[in-house]
Write a protein that holds these residues in place. Structure first.
Motif, mmCIF file in Angstrom:
data_model
loop_
_atom_site.group_PDB
_atom_site.id
_atom_site.type_symbol
_atom_site.label_atom_id
_atom_site.label_comp_id
_atom_site.label_asym_id
_atom_site.label_seq_id
_atom_site.Cartn_x
_atom_site.Cartn_y
_atom_site.Cartn_z
ATOM 1 N N MET A 265 0.822 -1.215 0.000
ATOM 2 C CA MET A 265 0.000 0.000 0.000
ATOM 3 C C MET A 265 0.855 1.265 0.000
ATOM 4 O O MET A 265 0.689 2.139 -0.852
ATOM 5 C CB MET A 265 -0.930 0.018 1.223
ATOM 6 N N ASN A 266 1.764 1.355 0.954
ATOM 7 C CA ASN A 266 2.516 2.597 1.117
ATOM 8 C C ASN A 266 3.543 2.801 0.013
ATOM 9 O O ASN A 266 3.594 3.858 -0.623
ATOM 10 C CB ASN A 266 3.210 2.616 2.478
ATOM 11 N N ALA A 267 4.377 1.788 -0.219
ATOM 12 C CA ALA A 267 5.459 1.959 -1.188
ATOM 13 C C ALA A 267 4.970 1.859 -2.626
ATOM 14 O O ALA A 267 5.285 2.709 -3.464
ATOM 15 C CB ALA A 267 6.554 0.924 -0.926
ATOM 16 N N GLU A 268 4.180 0.821 -2.934
ATOM 17 C CA GLU A 268 3.790 0.593 -4.327
ATOM 18 C C GLU A 268 2.686 1.533 -4.786
ATOM 19 O O GLU A 268 2.716 2.040 -5.912
ATOM 20 C CB GLU A 268 3.337 -0.854 -4.514
ATOM 21 N N MET A 269 1.691 1.796 -3.943
ATOM 22 C CA MET A 269 0.545 2.584 -4.375
ATOM 23 C C MET A 269 0.735 4.082 -4.156
ATOM 24 O O MET A 269 0.080 4.883 -4.812
ATOM 25 C CB MET A 269 -0.721 2.105 -3.654
ATOM 26 N N LEU A 270 1.624 4.452 -3.219
ATOM 27 C CA LEU A 270 1.854 5.871 -2.919
ATOM 28 C C LEU A 270 3.353 6.163 -2.977
ATOM 29 O O LEU A 270 3.969 6.551 -1.975
ATOM 30 C CB LEU A 270 1.289 6.205 -1.532
ATOM 31 N N PRO A 271 3.979 5.990 -4.144
ATOM 32 C CA PRO A 271 5.450 6.086 -4.224
ATOM 33 C C PRO A 271 6.000 7.468 -3.911
ATOM 34 O O PRO A 271 7.070 7.591 -3.316
ATOM 35 C CB PRO A 271 5.744 5.673 -5.667
ATOM 36 N N ALA A 272 5.293 8.532 -4.316
ATOM 37 C CA ALA A 272 5.798 9.886 -4.050
ATOM 38 C C ALA A 272 5.821 10.163 -2.548
ATOM 39 O O ALA A 272 6.781 10.743 -2.023
ATOM 40 C CB ALA A 272 4.940 10.920 -4.774
ATOM 41 N N ALA A 273 4.773 9.747 -1.855
ATOM 42 C CA ALA A 273 4.744 9.920 -0.403
ATOM 43 C C ALA A 273 5.814 9.064 0.257
ATOM 44 O O ALA A 273 6.444 9.480 1.238
ATOM 45 C CB ALA A 273 3.361 9.559 0.134
ATOM 46 N N HIS A 274 6.040 7.872 -0.287
ATOM 47 C CA HIS A 274 7.069 6.993 0.285
ATOM 48 C C HIS A 274 8.451 7.631 0.170
ATOM 49 O O HIS A 274 9.256 7.548 1.110
ATOM 50 C CB HIS A 274 7.060 5.641 -0.418
ATOM 51 N N ALA A 275 8.724 8.264 -0.958
ATOM 52 C CA ALA A 275 10.014 8.929 -1.138
ATOM 53 C C ALA A 275 10.191 10.058 -0.124
ATOM 54 O O ALA A 275 11.312 10.354 0.305
ATOM 55 C CB ALA A 275 10.127 9.473 -2.558
ATOM 56 N N THR A 276 9.098 10.674 0.280
ATOM 57 C CA THR A 276 9.157 11.763 1.256
ATOM 58 C C THR A 276 9.315 11.250 2.683
ATOM 59 O O THR A 276 10.073 11.809 3.485
ATOM 60 C CB THR A 276 7.877 12.622 1.175
ATOM 61 N N VAL A 277 8.623 10.159 3.004
ATOM 62 C CA VAL A 277 8.582 9.648 4.375
ATOM 63 C C VAL A 277 9.695 8.639 4.662
ATOM 64 O O VAL A 277 9.975 8.345 5.825
ATOM 65 C CB VAL A 277 7.199 9.020 4.669
ATOM 66 N N ALA A 278 10.362 8.136 3.623
ATOM 67 C CA ALA A 278 11.354 7.075 3.794
ATOM 68 C C ALA A 278 12.404 7.367 4.869
ATOM 69 O O ALA A 278 12.739 6.478 5.663
ATOM 70 C CB ALA A 278 12.023 6.761 2.457
ATOM 71 N N PRO A 279 12.965 8.588 4.947
ATOM 72 C CA PRO A 279 13.942 8.839 6.031
ATOM 73 C C PRO A 279 13.365 8.613 7.427
ATOM 74 O O PRO A 279 14.075 8.142 8.326
ATOM 75 C CB PRO A 279 14.322 10.309 5.813
ATOM 76 N N ALA A 280 12.087 8.932 7.606
ATOM 77 C CA ALA A 280 11.456 8.682 8.908
ATOM 78 C C ALA A 280 11.348 7.182 9.174
ATOM 79 O O ALA A 280 11.513 6.723 10.315
ATOM 80 C CB ALA A 280 10.067 9.328 8.953
ATOM 81 N N LEU A 281 11.073 6.390 8.120
ATOM 82 C CA LEU A 281 11.031 4.935 8.286
ATOM 83 C C LEU A 281 12.393 4.401 8.703
ATOM 84 O O LEU A 281 12.480 3.467 9.507
ATOM 85 C CB LEU A 281 10.594 4.261 6.980
#
Length: 533
Positions: A265-281
């Motif tokens: 859901m997060n990475a595949e369906m919302l890739p732009a948001a994932h690129a933004t939130v990835a450092p927090a992950l």
């Protein structure tokens, strides 16, 4: 999409659920017939999954396979849609394998066996459905399906604080699930068309701000299930009160639902948001690894020690998901499968040890290795697998995550070095608390205050079979990781390429260039053959 003539996935989901409905009508006085019935149903369903995988799954494509879709509510474009690709197929097979072994592990259950095996078989189908469904609303419904069985399995067959643990589990997971529903509804009703189909949702052009809202909603729900600190506190309580088969389901399958959904859901369906939130992950992953390892080190309760160890190991999944490299994402998927096998084996052995010593406190144990050599040997082997001994699956998974993150050019070098160093601290702590655990249980003088030690019995053939069945894939994957990675390599590579497009500095770089630049930057500057000539 590749399809099969027979609805294999639908059958594997509905068969154990339908079989569970027949349990009240099976004549049985002492529960022995019921347990054999449940085991046979589990074996048949696992055989269905293996047959479908062997005959119809194609390693060379990232497309959805074994796909089936049947109209349910056409007004909402809500369909019974199931399928499998590289992300879901390994976890579907893991579900069938672990749940079948958990059914065998439940052999000593004598309290309300009809209800116990009914819940176990119902969960069987529901867990497969979570990894197979391709409709967001249907995903939410199947995600919720496992809450009631686990709640009842904890509250009826658990320990002294079972009601507290079960209530905490249902409050945390049901509360988190609400965010799945809200995000799914928001995605479905955005734009000109209303749809819950995952493939259609991936085609919608969500603005970044909206993606971040949806991403946050999903992340809260999956952070509970994975679990991610600070939403983790339900897990040690649940493990502290659960029985051995429920332990196996919690550690082997339920935690993997969070990791799978985070990728899907997060990475595949919302890739732009994932690129933004990835450092927090990445930061959350490091916190998971360090905090849970330190907490596990301090635990004196055996079940809670292994529970915090599980939380620490799942931190590597977060690092791999946020790495933006093929190797890192591949390691995250491998870590989920590996930990499912290792966690199930350790918790089963914890249950077997408790059945003999009647205590979970390490201070009350000691010196039982001579009286239980088989359990000692199996416990040692599984602990070595958990501390990532080379030659076992845990080592390969964690190494892939480490190298994948270290070679990612999505982050600045100082940040990468800091993350790798901190994660390495967790790797160092793991053998310390696991080996000290073995020493306190099996080595040293026997604790004479436990009169039950005089009657200790070693592992029976059923227990040896369960651990042997788990150790075979643990060692097999450790020696030859391609056994598993070939199932999902094409899918993870395709997903990584999609994610890298969201980071401008990565868009034009291949994974090979990234690795070369990380290890030997001068290779990228070396003159070509034409220049030399």
């Amino acid at each position: 999409m590749l399809t099969a003539n027979f609805p294999w996935l639908t059958t594997s989901i509905l068969f154990p659920i339908a079989a569970s409905l027949l349990i009240p009508f099976i004549p049985d006085k002492d529960g022995k017939t019921i347990r054999w019935y449940a085991l046979v149903v589990g074996l048949i369903d696992f055989a269905i999954l293996v047959y479908a995988f062997y005959n119809y799954y194609d390693f060379s494509t990232s497309e959805m396979q074994l796909f089936e879709s049947y109209t349910w509510v056409p007004q909402l474009d809500l369909n019974w849609s199931v399928g499998a690709d590289g992300l879901s197929m390994p976890l579907i097979l893991l579900t069938g394998f672990i749940t079948t072994l958990a059914t065998l592990a439940a052999w000593p259950v004598t309290l309300k066996p009809r209800l116990f095996y009914f819940l176990l078989l119902t969960m069987y189908g529901g867990q497969i459905a979570v990894f197979a469904v391709q409709d967001m609303l249907l995903f939410f419904l199947t995600w919720e399906l496992e809450l009631i069985p686990i709640y009842l399995l904890l509250s009826i067959w658990g320990g002294k604080k079972r009601h507290y643990a079960a209530t905490k589990f249902i409050l945390y997971t049901a509360g988190g699930s609400l965010f799945i529903l809200l995000s799914a509804l928001g995605m479905a009703f955005y734009g000109d068309t209303v749809t819950f189909d995952m493939r259609s949702l991936m085609q919608k052009d969500f603005p970044l701000t909206l993606q971040l809202w949806f991403y946050t909603g999903f992340l809260i729900a999956y952070a509970v299930k994975l679990p991610i600190i600070p939403l983790h506190t339900w897990l040690p309580d649940a493990h502290g009160e659960a029985t051995a088969p429920v332990h196996m389901l919690l550690a082997g399958i339920l935690l993997k639902m969070g990791g799978y959904a985070l990728i899907r859901m997060n990475a595949e369906m919302l890739p732009a948001a994932h690129a933004t939130v990835a450092p927090a992950l990445v930061i959350l992953g490091v916190v998971n690894i360090i905090y849970a390892a330190l907490t596990s080190f301090a635990q004196r309760n055996l079940k809670r020690k292994i529970a915090y160890s599980s939380i620490s190991h799942m931190g590597f999944v977060l690092l791999g998901i946020a790495s933006f490299t093929d190797l890192g994402l591949s390691g995250a998927v491998l870590q989920m499968v590996s930990h499912g096998l290792i966690g199930a084996s350790l918790f089963f052995l914890v249950g077997a040890t408790y059945d003999r010593t009647h205590t979970l406190m390490l201070d009350e144990m000691g010196g039982v290795g001579q009286k239980m050599p088989k359990i000692f040997s199996m416990f040692t082997a599984c602990s070595l697998a958990s501390l990532a001994l080379p030659g076992m699956s845990g080592f390969v998974a964690e190494l892939m995550v480490f190298v994948g993150f270290a070679t990612s050019d999505a982050y600045a070098p100082p940040f990468k070095v800091l993350v790798v160093m901190l994660a390495a601290v967790g790797v160092i702590l793991t053998p310390i608390y696991l080996l000290s655990m073995l020493r306190e249980i099996f080595y040293g003088p026997e604790n004479k205050t436990l009169t039950s030690h005089e009657q200790l019995m070693d592992a029976e053939p059923r227990e040896v079979f369960i651990i042997s069945a788990l150790l075979v894939p643990i060692i097999g994957i450790g020696l030859y990781p391609k056994l598993l990675t070939q199932i999902y390599d094409v899918k993870t590579q395709q997903l990584t390429a999609r994610l890298r497009e969201q980071v401008p500095s990565l868009a034009q770089k291949t994974p090979t260039e990234t690795i070369l630049q990380a290890f030997k930057p001068e290779l990228l500057k070396a003159p070509t053959l034409d220049r030399v000539q």
